[in-house]
Write a protein that holds these residues in place. Sequence first.
Motif, PDB file in Angstrom:
ATOM      1  N   ALA A  40      75.312  40.698  52.500  1.00 54.80           N
ATOM      2  CA  ALA A  40      75.373  42.166  51.780  1.00 54.80           C
ATOM      3  C   ALA A  40      74.652  43.281  52.816  1.00 54.80           C
ATOM      4  O   ALA A  40      75.214  44.213  52.657  1.00 54.80           O
ATOM      5  CB  ALA A  40      74.911  41.923  50.488  1.00 54.80           C
ATOM      6  N   LEU A  41      73.696  42.965  53.276  1.00 55.40           N
ATOM      7  CA  LEU A  41      72.827  44.018  53.826  1.00 55.40           C
ATOM      8  C   LEU A  41      73.456  44.444  55.380  1.00 55.40           C
ATOM      9  O   LEU A  41      73.466  45.331  55.627  1.00 55.40           O
ATOM     10  CB  LEU A  41      71.406  43.490  54.080  1.00 55.40           C
ATOM     11  N   VAL A  42      74.083  43.218  55.970  1.00 54.76           N
ATOM     12  CA  VAL A  42      75.035  43.399  57.147  1.00 54.76           C
ATOM     13  C   VAL A  42      76.006  44.523  56.815  1.00 54.76           C
ATOM     14  O   VAL A  42      76.539  45.344  57.756  1.00 54.76           O
ATOM     15  CB  VAL A  42      75.106  42.249  57.952  1.00 54.76           C
ATOM     16  N   LYS A  43      76.620  44.451  55.776  1.00 59.06           N
ATOM     17  CA  LYS A  43      77.634  45.612  55.462  1.00 59.06           C
ATOM     18  C   LYS A  43      77.154  46.706  55.067  1.00 59.06           C
ATOM     19  O   LYS A  43      77.864  47.741  55.037  1.00 59.06           O
ATOM     20  CB  LYS A  43      78.513  44.998  54.307  1.00 59.06           C
ATOM     21  N   LYS A  44      75.819  46.866  54.925  1.00 56.12           N
ATOM     22  CA  LYS A  44      75.053  48.362  54.510  1.00 56.12           C
ATOM     23  C   LYS A  44      74.253  48.702  55.731  1.00 56.12           C
ATOM     24  O   LYS A  44      73.539  49.838  55.619  1.00 56.12           O
ATOM     25  CB  LYS A  44      74.386  48.353  53.449  1.00 56.12           C
ATOM     26  N   ARG A  45      74.473  48.206  57.134  1.00 60.62           N
ATOM     27  CA  ARG A  45      73.382  48.253  57.979  1.00 60.62           C
ATOM     28  C   ARG A  45      73.733  49.744  58.581  1.00 60.62           C
ATOM     29  O   ARG A  45      72.484  50.295  59.082  1.00 60.62           O
ATOM     30  CB  ARG A  45      73.860  47.441  59.232  1.00 60.62           C
ATOM     31  N   ALA A  46      74.605  50.257  58.361  1.00 55.93           N
ATOM     32  CA  ALA A  46      74.793  51.916  59.001  1.00 55.93           C
ATOM     33  C   ALA A  46      74.002  52.711  58.250  1.00 55.93           C
ATOM     34  O   ALA A  46      73.672  53.940  58.524  1.00 55.93           O
ATOM     35  CB  ALA A  46      76.312  52.064  58.784  1.00 55.93           C
ATOM     36  N   GLU A  47      73.680  52.298  56.865  1.00 57.69           N
ATOM     37  CA  GLU A  47      72.726  52.977  56.095  1.00 57.69           C
ATOM     38  C   GLU A  47      71.351  52.814  56.073  1.00 57.69           C
ATOM     39  O   GLU A  47      70.458  53.546  55.549  1.00 57.69           O
ATOM     40  CB  GLU A  47      73.176  52.938  54.680  1.00 57.69           C
ATOM     41  N   LEU A  48      71.081  51.727  56.872  1.00 62.96           N
ATOM     42  CA  LEU A  48      69.667  51.193  56.786  1.00 62.96           C
ATOM     43  C   LEU A  48      68.901  51.993  57.600  1.00 62.96           C
ATOM     44  O   LEU A  48      69.199  52.331  58.949  1.00 62.96           O
ATOM     45  CB  LEU A  48      69.461  49.595  57.206  1.00 62.96           C
ATOM     46  N   ALA A  49      67.550  52.327  57.258  1.00 63.15           N
ATOM     47  CA  ALA A  49      66.476  53.191  58.023  1.00 63.15           C
ATOM     48  C   ALA A  49      65.448  52.409  58.321  1.00 63.15           C
ATOM     49  O   ALA A  49      64.724  52.892  59.553  1.00 63.15           O
ATOM     50  CB  ALA A  49      65.969  54.337  57.267  1.00 63.15           C
ATOM     51  N   ARG A  50      65.296  50.980  58.390  1.00 63.95           N
ATOM     52  CA  ARG A  50      64.599  50.030  58.863  1.00 63.95           C
ATOM     53  C   ARG A  50      65.148  48.658  59.067  1.00 63.95           C
ATOM     54  O   ARG A  50      66.219  48.370  58.325  1.00 63.95           O
ATOM     55  CB  ARG A  50      63.284  49.770  57.987  1.00 63.95           C
ATOM     56  N   ASP A  51      64.939  48.061  60.187  1.00 62.56           N
ATOM     57  CA  ASP A  51      65.295  46.740  60.321  1.00 62.56           C
ATOM     58  C   ASP A  51      65.004  45.912  59.241  1.00 62.56           C
ATOM     59  O   ASP A  51      63.774  45.737  58.541  1.00 62.56           O
ATOM     60  CB  ASP A  51      65.038  46.139  61.685  1.00 62.56           C
ATOM     61  N   VAL A  52      65.990  44.967  58.885  1.00 64.39           N
ATOM     62  CA  VAL A  52      65.644  43.876  57.891  1.00 64.39           C
ATOM     63  C   VAL A  52      65.582  42.262  58.479  1.00 64.39           C
ATOM     64  O   VAL A  52      66.708  42.274  58.989  1.00 64.39           O
ATOM     65  CB  VAL A  52      66.393  43.960  56.679  1.00 64.39           C
ATOM     66  N   TYR A  53      64.523  41.789  58.639  1.00 69.19           N
ATOM     67  CA  TYR A  53      64.404  40.256  59.096  1.00 69.19           C
ATOM     68  C   TYR A  53      64.947  39.473  58.263  1.00 69.19           C
ATOM     69  O   TYR A  53      64.270  39.393  57.118  1.00 69.19           O
ATOM     70  CB  TYR A  53      63.202  40.208  60.009  1.00 69.19           C
ATOM     71  N   ILE A  54      65.883  38.554  58.398  1.00 67.94           N
ATOM     72  CA  ILE A  54      66.466  37.279  57.444  1.00 67.94           C
ATOM     73  C   ILE A  54      65.774  36.081  58.205  1.00 67.94           C
ATOM     74  O   ILE A  54      65.945  35.764  59.272  1.00 67.94           O
ATOM     75  CB  ILE A  54      68.026  37.375  57.408  1.00 67.94           C
ATOM     76  N   VAL A  55      64.713  35.342  57.391  1.00 67.13           N
ATOM     77  CA  VAL A  55      64.069  34.407  57.749  1.00 67.13           C
ATOM     78  C   VAL A  55      64.030  33.141  57.028  1.00 67.13           C
ATOM     79  O   VAL A  55      63.588  33.371  55.906  1.00 67.13           O
ATOM     80  CB  VAL A  55      62.437  34.761  58.076  1.00 67.13           C
TER      81      VAL A  55
END
Length: 676
Positions: free
Chosen positions: A413-428
Amino acid sequence: MTYLPGASFAPFFFPNGKRIIFSSNHLAPRGPEFDLFAVDIDGSHLEQITFAGGFDGFPVFSPDGKTLSMSSNRKDVIEKDGTSVYRVNGMPAGPTDTNVFLVDWVDDVRDPTASTPPPRPTMEQTHDADDFAAIVNYLADDARDGRGVGTKGLDQALATLEQQLKVWGLEPGNAGSFRQEFEVTTKVERGAKTAMELDGKPLAAADFTPLASSASSLVKGAIEPVGWGIVDVDAKLDDYKGKNVKGKIALVHRFVPPDAKLEAPAAGRLGDLRYKAFIARGKGATGLIVIDDGDLKQDEAPLPSLAAAESESGIPIVVITRKAGAALGLRKGGGHRAILAVALEPVRAKTTNLVAVVRAGAAQKQPGVVVLGAHLDHLGMGGPSALDKEPGIHNGADDNASGVAGLMQAAQALVKKRAELARDVYIVAFSAEEMGALGSEYYVKHAPTKEPIVAMLNMDMIGRMRNNIVHVNGGGSATEWKDLVEAACKAAKVSCTIGGSGYGPSDHMPFYIAGSPVLFFFTGSHSDYHTATDDADKINAIGGARIAAIATDVAFATANRKEALTYVKAPPEAMGSGDVRRRGASLGTIPSYSEEPNLPPGMVLSDVAPDGPAAKAGLKGGDRIVALGTAEIRSVSDLMFVLESAKPGTEVKVTFVRAGKTQTVTATYGVPRSRR
């Protein structure tokens, strides 16, 4: 079961108990068009059954599952003399007639002989639940070997998830790699120099075994029988009364005395061989021999397994067979002597955190990163952490295939919104959580980015939602969490309980100790926890998918905040509920489960609870406690044994090592959290 608009009603189980058929107008929520739909009992694989105009409802299966009855206002009519009449009997058909129909039912029309059967039919409304169930089913399959550290099954799961993240377009999160390797001790093995003699006669290897918590050393000495080896005021037991084991090898019965009438928790605590070794060492014994000969009416228990690594007890410990003990008449006295030579060899294995990142694509970036995590490992074939002692594959569907399924859905879901993200999100996806949150601790100490971690969201056991409730712990670790979480829960139509500090036995705690606000999504414990019955058929897939959506929304909102969250360091909340008598006392210490193999004896603190006894005495994270009063502390287990017999309000001298220097402070024992 469903989160559909409009009205869904009249549910009825399929004869196999695995699906439900019901009536709904969710495709046109404001209209009278009701059709029949079916859904799996985990909320996945929604399927439309009827497509006629008007109303279909109140479905009921025949007991053999071959016939379905339903009510419907569909009509089989013909025109006669300008009037609509039923074709079968010629009776007039009214405009609002609703009749009962019987239809033949074929449960699965897919060709079973096809080399690749087509996928099951489903609808967009349960797509997330379908995916959630599919991931859990894969991870919790017997073929994954229980995802124990060092197993092929865990490696397979890691590779599968890595490939899927690549397909979705996530980037490697650790210096160009999706993998962050580290080493852990998975077990200890009996070394070639391990041997035992009784009165000068060597014992066969099959007649004795050292414990995983045994010290690796050689001791010689006289044997001193001390009954069950228990000292406990509450149980009114003192097997060392009148005995002197200083410089000797203590001989104890295994388990607890049958006539003591101990409740299960007390029996487990007092029968723990690490506890008996702690008592023996404190009395001056140089070694411990254990035999299951205290209750000869019972069949002899097998010698303990030597599979898992445990904290070292400080003296050699061996368990021998009844035959070996009886042959020499050890219980009859007579000045017996023993030589215990224990040489345990730790087995180190590499394991891996899976690290991916969704890069921020917004024009205006914000400092820091958000971490979204879940642990991938489980118990393998069981081991000391299992609550069922029979070996078998422990699939860990809820713990924590469910959390990883939620993590993967959030990543997509987040990769589809990456153009709107203001910070990197790490998936671990962390490894070695079941060994003491080792993977998350390693990640915090070796973070793949120099950017500060503004928040960490952890999903652990989110697969058993009941009453549409999810517990969101850590809500007190930042002042802004309540508003952010409540908005996401409202959007998902889920009730959330929000609160608590960032402490807790899962992967969020190392982040909280390091200064990051955290959240921990959890649907509650259950009787299958850490047993071989934690299987995929008990998962609430649609509930887990809703929790994943909540975590996604909170992560997205946090990543796009202009201001950082306000970190709050709060004491651990009280555990349990009700007016229950609790044992012992508390120091307010948070132990570290570091896997550094060369650490000296003692219990290293990862943190101390704010305003707790340890904090008030001046202790802090990084200190290594080596003694409480006169009791030597070599491990977390030793500390717990002391606390269980301590009294709140009494003072104790705490000896600890800080920066290589031994220091002493006085602390006052507090009340255990569960008694406040």
